[in-house]
Design a protein around this motif. Structure first.
Motif, mmCIF file in Angstrom:
data_model
loop_
_atom_site.group_PDB
_atom_site.id
_atom_site.type_symbol
_atom_site.label_atom_id
_atom_site.label_comp_id
_atom_site.label_asym_id
_atom_site.label_seq_id
_atom_site.Cartn_x
_atom_site.Cartn_y
_atom_site.Cartn_z
ATOM 1 N N LYS A 1 4.914 2.617 7.795
ATOM 2 C CA LYS A 1 4.106 2.495 6.719
ATOM 3 C C LYS A 1 3.476 1.058 6.504
ATOM 4 C CE LYS A 1 7.953 5.243 5.454
ATOM 5 N NZ LYS A 1 8.673 4.719 6.614
ATOM 6 N N ASP A 2 2.257 1.110 6.319
ATOM 7 C CA ASP A 2 1.467 -0.168 6.290
ATOM 8 C C ASP A 2 1.834 -0.869 4.913
ATOM 9 O OD1 ASP A 2 -0.392 -1.968 7.275
ATOM 10 O OD2 ASP A 2 -1.988 -0.864 5.926
ATOM 11 N N GLN A 3 2.020 -2.147 5.293
ATOM 12 C CA GLN A 3 2.546 -2.921 3.802
ATOM 13 C C GLN A 3 3.305 -2.309 2.771
ATOM 14 O OE1 GLN A 3 -1.645 -5.097 4.378
ATOM 15 N NE2 GLN A 3 -0.502 -5.845 2.787
ATOM 16 N N ASP B 1 0.670 -6.520 16.833
ATOM 17 C CA ASP B 1 1.726 -6.061 15.995
ATOM 18 C C ASP B 1 2.335 -4.681 16.185
ATOM 19 O OD1 ASP B 1 1.320 -8.234 14.656
ATOM 20 O OD2 ASP B 1 0.254 -7.139 12.813
ATOM 21 N N ASP B 2 1.409 -3.807 16.815
ATOM 22 C CA ASP B 2 2.086 -2.414 17.157
ATOM 23 C C ASP B 2 2.893 -2.495 18.215
ATOM 24 O OD1 ASP B 2 1.959 0.541 17.118
ATOM 25 O OD2 ASP B 2 0.947 -0.044 18.972
ATOM 26 N N HIS C 1 0.962 -1.179 0.161
ATOM 27 C CA HIS C 1 0.061 0.028 0.061
ATOM 28 C C HIS C 1 0.927 1.319 -0.101
ATOM 29 C CE1 HIS C 1 -3.105 -2.755 0.592
ATOM 30 N NE2 HIS C 1 -3.050 -2.729 1.884
ATOM 31 N N ASP D 1 8.098 -4.446 9.168
ATOM 32 C CA ASP D 1 7.074 -5.551 8.730
ATOM 33 C C ASP D 1 6.811 -5.046 7.211
ATOM 34 O OD1 ASP D 1 6.906 -6.708 10.993
ATOM 35 O OD2 ASP D 1 5.176 -5.356 11.886
#
Lengths: 115, 145
Positions: free
Chosen positions: A42-44, B37-38, A26, A64
């Motif tokens: 940042k997400d994914q 996760d966080d 994303h 991640d």
């Protein structure tokens, strides 16, 4: 955007994680300074960088991230690839420069927040 | 109240290539313990920056991670040169790392600010010529773990 589309847009070689091509990303981050990458989650995301050392892979692991794209034809070592592989990261290599590679992905809509 | 879980890792100060290994192990352990996760990400990123600092500046040291009931505490202790001006070192962009370290992607003056960014509490005890101990805490949200 799927990793498969990033491969195509950047004319990239897949160095590991060929089974992850349908994974969605994303956001993207382009930098050779890993602490700048670590500053904001940042997400994914996909990490674009011209830096080649194992800390690039560990940085992506900490965040991640889903994918690393090495620019300017840089090639990671076998040790880096096995670390990435064990972390479930796809690794790509593109001949594009960092600025170009980021621009191509941004233009294609990755990480764009429309007003 | 259950006993806290404690992980201890020696940090090898002579090997930049392996730096971060302890943080990866902590990340895996916290995930296995079922933390969100966080929380896992915040602890591991803060520890990772600290681990890199210990290798760059302080010839390594020891990392201890204590998983308590409502917070995770990371203590990074080294016998390096110490930090003369802690307040200045905390400023984003202030760095003392040499060019060869910056060429490796670190040492841009973001490490300590990032450690503070991802933790709820951070304390630096440093004596020039003796060493530095960084203590960081990340609170566990009630619905977590």
């Amino acid at each position: 955007m799927k990793i498969r589309e990033i491969v195509s847009l950047l004319s990239a070689d897949i160095l590991c994680g060929g089974d992850l091509l349908d994974t969605d990303v994303h956001m993207a981050c382009g930098s050779d300074m890993m602490s700048d990458v670590l500053a904001f989650v940042k997400d994914q995301a996909v990490l674009l960088t011209g830096l080649v050392n194992p800390q690039v892979v560990r940085t992506a692991m900490m965040m991640d991230m889903r994918c690393i794209a090495f620019v300017r034809g840089k090639r990671p070592s076998g040790e880096m690839l096995s670390l990435a592989s064990s972390a479930g990261l796809a690794v790509l290599a593109t001949p594009r420069r960092l600025y170009e590679a980021c621009g191509i992905l941004y233009h294609a809509g990755l990480g764009r927040t429309e007003p | 109240m259950s006993e806290p879980v404690v992980f201890t890792y020696p940090i090898d100060g002579n090997n930049f290539t392996s730096a971060g290994g302890a943080s990866v192990a902590v990340k895996q352990n916290l995930r296995a313990l079922g933390f969100p996760d966080d929380v896992v990400r915040r602890v591991s990123i803060a520890m990772y920056e600290g681990e890199i600092n210990m290798v760059i500046h302080a010839h390594g040291g020891t990392a201890t991670v204590t998983v308590g009931e409502d917070e995770i505490t990371i203590v990074l202790a080294d016998r390096g040169p110490g930090i003369a001006d802690v307040e200045r070192a905390m400023q984003e962009g202030y760095y003392t790392a040499p060019d060869n370290i910056r060429a490796l992607g670190f040492g841009a003056g973001m490490g300590l600010p990032n450690m503070r960014r991802y933790t709820d509490e951070m304390r630096i005890d440093s004596v020039v010529g003796t060493g530095t101990t960084v203590t960081m805490k990340v609170r566990i949200p009630e619905e977590g773990a």
